[in-house]
Design a protein around this motif. Structure first.
Motif, mmCIF file in Angstrom:
data_model
loop_
_atom_site.group_PDB
_atom_site.id
_atom_site.type_symbol
_atom_site.label_atom_id
_atom_site.label_comp_id
_atom_site.label_asym_id
_atom_site.label_seq_id
_atom_site.Cartn_x
_atom_site.Cartn_y
_atom_site.Cartn_z
ATOM 1 N N HIS A 1 0.828 -1.204 0.000
ATOM 2 C CA HIS A 1 0.000 0.000 0.000
ATOM 3 C C HIS A 1 0.864 1.257 0.000
ATOM 4 N N TRP A 2 1.984 1.246 0.692
ATOM 5 C CA TRP A 2 2.845 2.427 0.700
ATOM 6 C C TRP A 2 3.431 2.699 -0.681
ATOM 7 N N MET A 3 3.655 1.656 -1.452
ATOM 8 C CA MET A 3 4.081 1.852 -2.839
ATOM 9 C C MET A 3 2.958 2.496 -3.643
ATOM 10 N N GLU A 4 1.751 2.020 -3.424
ATOM 11 C CA GLU A 4 0.568 2.598 -4.077
ATOM 12 C C GLU A 4 0.368 4.053 -3.648
ATOM 13 N N LEU A 5 0.479 4.288 -2.363
ATOM 14 C CA LEU A 5 0.258 5.619 -1.795
ATOM 15 C C LEU A 5 1.253 6.639 -2.337
ATOM 16 N N THR A 6 2.543 6.334 -2.245
ATOM 17 C CA THR A 6 3.568 7.288 -2.670
ATOM 18 C C THR A 6 3.559 7.505 -4.177
ATOM 19 N N LEU A 7 3.039 6.531 -4.899
ATOM 20 C CA LEU A 7 3.008 6.629 -6.357
ATOM 21 C C LEU A 7 1.910 7.569 -6.852
ATOM 22 N N HIS A 8 0.798 7.622 -6.141
ATOM 23 C CA HIS A 8 -0.375 8.343 -6.658
ATOM 24 C C HIS A 8 -0.778 9.565 -5.833
ATOM 25 N N VAL A 9 -0.431 9.596 -4.557
ATOM 26 C CA VAL A 9 -0.864 10.686 -3.691
ATOM 27 C C VAL A 9 0.226 11.754 -3.636
ATOM 28 N N PRO A 10 -0.135 13.038 -3.688
ATOM 29 C CA PRO A 10 0.877 14.103 -3.591
ATOM 30 C C PRO A 10 1.710 13.953 -2.308
ATOM 31 N N MET A 11 2.971 14.313 -2.404
ATOM 32 C CA MET A 11 3.889 14.121 -1.285
ATOM 33 C C MET A 11 3.407 14.802 -0.013
ATOM 34 N N ASN A 12 2.772 15.946 -0.156
ATOM 35 C CA ASN A 12 2.332 16.671 1.045
ATOM 36 C C ASN A 12 1.122 16.015 1.720
ATOM 37 N N ARG A 13 0.607 14.908 1.120
ATOM 38 C CA ARG A 13 -0.513 14.180 1.716
ATOM 39 C C ARG A 13 -0.118 12.775 2.162
ATOM 40 N N TRP A 14 1.151 12.419 2.013
ATOM 41 C CA TRP A 14 1.580 11.053 2.329
ATOM 42 C C TRP A 14 1.244 10.645 3.758
ATOM 43 N N TYR A 15 1.469 11.547 4.693
ATOM 44 C CA TYR A 15 1.272 11.198 6.096
ATOM 45 C C TYR A 15 -0.130 11.555 6.607
ATOM 46 N N TYR A 16 -1.035 11.853 5.687
ATOM 47 C CA TYR A 16 -2.419 12.168 6.043
ATOM 48 C C TYR A 16 -3.407 11.201 5.393
ATOM 49 N N TYR A 17 -3.027 10.610 4.289
ATOM 50 C CA TYR A 17 -3.980 9.899 3.436
ATOM 51 C C TYR A 17 -4.525 8.630 4.100
ATOM 52 N N ASP A 18 -5.825 8.575 4.287
ATOM 53 C CA ASP A 18 -6.558 7.390 4.776
ATOM 54 C C ASP A 18 -5.755 6.600 5.806
ATOM 55 N N LEU A 19 -5.557 7.199 6.956
ATOM 56 C CA LEU A 19 -4.695 6.609 7.982
ATOM 57 C C LEU A 19 -5.268 5.313 8.549
ATOM 58 N N GLU A 20 -6.542 5.071 8.353
ATOM 59 C CA GLU A 20 -7.137 3.841 8.865
ATOM 60 C C GLU A 20 -6.697 2.621 8.067
ATOM 61 N N TRP A 21 -6.262 2.847 6.819
ATOM 62 C CA TRP A 21 -5.811 1.716 5.990
ATOM 63 C C TRP A 21 -4.281 1.782 5.851
ATOM 64 N N TRP A 22 -3.600 1.232 6.831
ATOM 65 C CA TRP A 22 -2.136 1.164 6.803
ATOM 66 C C TRP A 22 -1.509 2.510 6.467
ATOM 67 N N GLY A 23 -1.927 3.530 7.218
ATOM 68 C CA GLY A 23 -1.346 4.851 7.010
ATOM 69 C C GLY A 23 0.161 4.831 7.197
ATOM 70 N N LEU A 24 0.844 5.620 6.417
ATOM 71 C CA LEU A 24 2.301 5.662 6.456
ATOM 72 C C LEU A 24 2.777 6.104 7.844
ATOM 73 N N ASP A 25 3.595 5.273 8.489
ATOM 74 C CA ASP A 25 4.093 5.605 9.830
ATOM 75 C C ASP A 25 5.590 5.329 9.974
ATOM 76 N N TYR A 26 6.301 5.293 8.849
ATOM 77 C CA TYR A 26 7.752 5.168 8.850
ATOM 78 C C TYR A 26 8.361 6.472 8.344
ATOM 79 N N PRO A 27 9.641 6.718 8.607
ATOM 80 C CA PRO A 27 10.287 7.960 8.171
ATOM 81 C C PRO A 27 10.324 8.100 6.643
ATOM 82 N N PRO A 28 10.679 9.287 6.155
ATOM 83 C CA PRO A 28 10.601 9.581 4.722
ATOM 84 C C PRO A 28 11.424 8.654 3.818
#
Length: 517
Positions: free
Chosen positions: A81-108
């Motif tokens: 999912h993090w590969m999917e997230l970083t590929l399609h979601v703007p960088m400024n939304r990486w740590y906000y996007y749908d946190l209930e579904w495996w929200g990004l919680d590792y460093p940049p």
């Protein structure tokens, strides 16, 4: 070990004699000797690396975390999912996007690597990482790609770092001893089963940490600090090592006057610049960087998750700390306990900043964090396992004993992932290759204690597989595992602190003299 390869201190503990090769009567030793006799010694490293790939690939044929288990699946889905997230979601939304579904919680740095993997994977099949609709996506082709990404990153970062480390650490030893150490380190069961079975990328973080050690060994302290910052930027769990790294570099700066002040400034500037570069896209506002930090350190999750073999989970059987105190109080208690546990080894290293003592301090710092810090996962045992495994030829009895107990402590997780068969196969293979269970140690009572611990592990496994736990205590065997493993971990923490503090002084100078000779 033979008596010619060891000495015994006043307390009866064996101290390896670094001026001689330890005698290791094991199948792995005999195999390497055979390669030397058949003129294949030059190919031993290649053969070891190929065998490592073979073992990892076979483990990867087994299930992974959350395979075919909706709705949330597991760590495999989180990484995908993090590969999917970083590929399609703007960088400024990486740590906000749908946190209930495996929200990004590792460093940049993890996010950047995920983006690269997602880019490459999308070239094969964009459906693997289609935004939202690919959640829980599982296919043989995508599994092949994901498994391959772990293997490639490990062989690009972790494996070379281990080879360089061994060549420095055992520079005065025979080529057989160096190849033997590489073989044992690369076949460490716990890391293989977590990264290639359960599914994670811990080898990247651990490899960057070993690269920082290599740089320190060759006096490239600034580059080493960059490597360690990258490890922190990949996984925040690298903080387990940070007190030891800080104590070593600070002690070196204080000891080497007046050049030490210049080094101190260089290191400070380097750390600031490295973190600034990694976190730069998220420094546009205080709110944004605060969100990143909150995601990296989610204190609201509690003192620990699941059943982990550390001090807090073990005493929870008797003292229900999580029911007695609020989270902010538990945070302070764990912080105080952790600082108290790391102080002896860090002070010792700061006053005597030599490279051998650094590796022992890394083990003590990481193990203290695992035992006493806040929000510990069972997989975090891989951090103290790294430096302790690097000492496999210096401390064969203790290193192998620790690794066996560490692997046992993760059995509930591996059982949940249906990795029981590779768990036993790799465990027995590693111990058979090194003949670790038969190791001698003084005082001899320690040998009997280790055998008793193996018997306890065997008994717990027997009852776990054959007798259902009482309905009143459904987690009985997990609790027994946690209690037993945490006791051994605490014993190991005491031993490695003792070993560090009693190390001879000027080991680095003695090593340099042997290399010159």
């Amino acid at each position: 070990m033979s008596k010619s390869s060891e000495t015994v201190d006043n307390n009866g503990f064996i101290i390896p004699n670094n001026d001689q090769d330890p005698v290791v009567d094991s199948p792995a030793e005999r195999w390497l000797n055979w390669l030397g006799q058949t003129n294949l010694g030059k190919c031993s490293t290649v053969i070891t690396l190929l065998f490592g790939i073979y073992v990892r690939w076979n483990v990867g044929l087994n299930p992974y975390s959350g395979q075919n288990i909706p709705p949330m699946y597991g760590d495999y889905e989180a990484q995908r999912h993090w590969m999917e997230l970083t590929l399609h979601v703007p960088m400024n939304r990486w740590y906000y996007y749908d946190l209930e579904w495996w929200g990004l919680d590792y460093p940049p740095l993890t996010a950047y690597v995920s983006w690269i993997c997602g880019k490459i994977g999308s070239m094969f099949n964009p459906e693997w990482f289609a935004l939202d609709v690919s959640r829980g996506f599982e296919s043989e082709e995508s599994k092949l790609f994901m498994r391959s990404s772990v293997l490639i990153l490990e062989y690009l970062i972790y494996v070379p770092s281990v080879i360089v480390f061994v060549n420095w650490w055992l520079a005065s030893k025979s080529w057989q001893k160096r190849r033997l150490a590489v073989l044992f380190i690369l076949l460490q069961p716990a890391l293989i089963l977590i990264d290639h079975g359960h599914f994670q990328y811990n080898s990247v973080m651990l490899g960057l940490t070993v690269w920082s050690l290599n740089c320190f060994f060759y006096e490239y302290d600034v580059i080493g600090s960059v490597a360690f910052c990258l490890a922190l930027g990949f996984k925040q769990m690298s903080l387990y090592f940070s007190p030891a790294i800080f104590a070593y570099l600070l002690g070196k700066c204080i000891k080497n006057k007046p050049q030490g002040f210049i080094l101190f400034v260089k290191l400070g500037v380097t750390v600031i610049i490295t973190f600034a570069i990694m976190f730069f896209p998220f420094l546009d506002s205080v709110e944004h960087i605060s969100q990143v930090i909150i995601r990296m350190f989610p204190l609201n999750r509690g003192l620990y998750e699941d059943k982990v073999a550390n001090f807090w989970c073990a005493i929870n059987i008797i003292i229900k700390l999580r029911e007695m105190f609020e989270i902010h109080v538990l945070t302070r208690i764990s912080l105080f306990a952790t600082l108290l546990a790391i102080l002896p080894s860090c002070i010792n290293l700061g006053l005597n900043p030599d490279k051998h003592r650094l590796v022992y301090c890394l083990a003590n710092s990481a193990l203290a964090f695992f035992m006493f810090s806040f929000q510990v996962h069972e997989k975090s045992i891989l951090l103290p396992a790294l430096p302790i495994t690097l000492l496999i030829l210096d401390e064969p009895f203790w290193s192998s004993w620790f690794n066996n107990v560490a692997l046992f402590s993760m059995f509930p997780l591996l059982k949940k992932d249906r990795l029981i068969l590779p768990y036993f196969v790799i465990w027995f293979m590693w111990n058979w290759m090194g003949s670790f269970v038969q190791r001698d140690v003084k005082p001899v009572v320690l040998r009997y204690i280790s055998w008793a611990s193996y018997l306890v592990m065997a008994v717990i496994h027997f009852f776990d597989f054959n007798i259902d736990p009482p309905k009143r205590y459904p987690d009985l065997y997990i609790v027994l595992n946690v209690t037993f493993s945490s006791g051994i971990h605490l014993f190991m923490l005491l031993y490695f602190n003792y070993r560090q503090i009693t190390l001879p002084y000027n080991l680095d100078e003695k090593k340099d003299k042997r290399k010159a000779e």
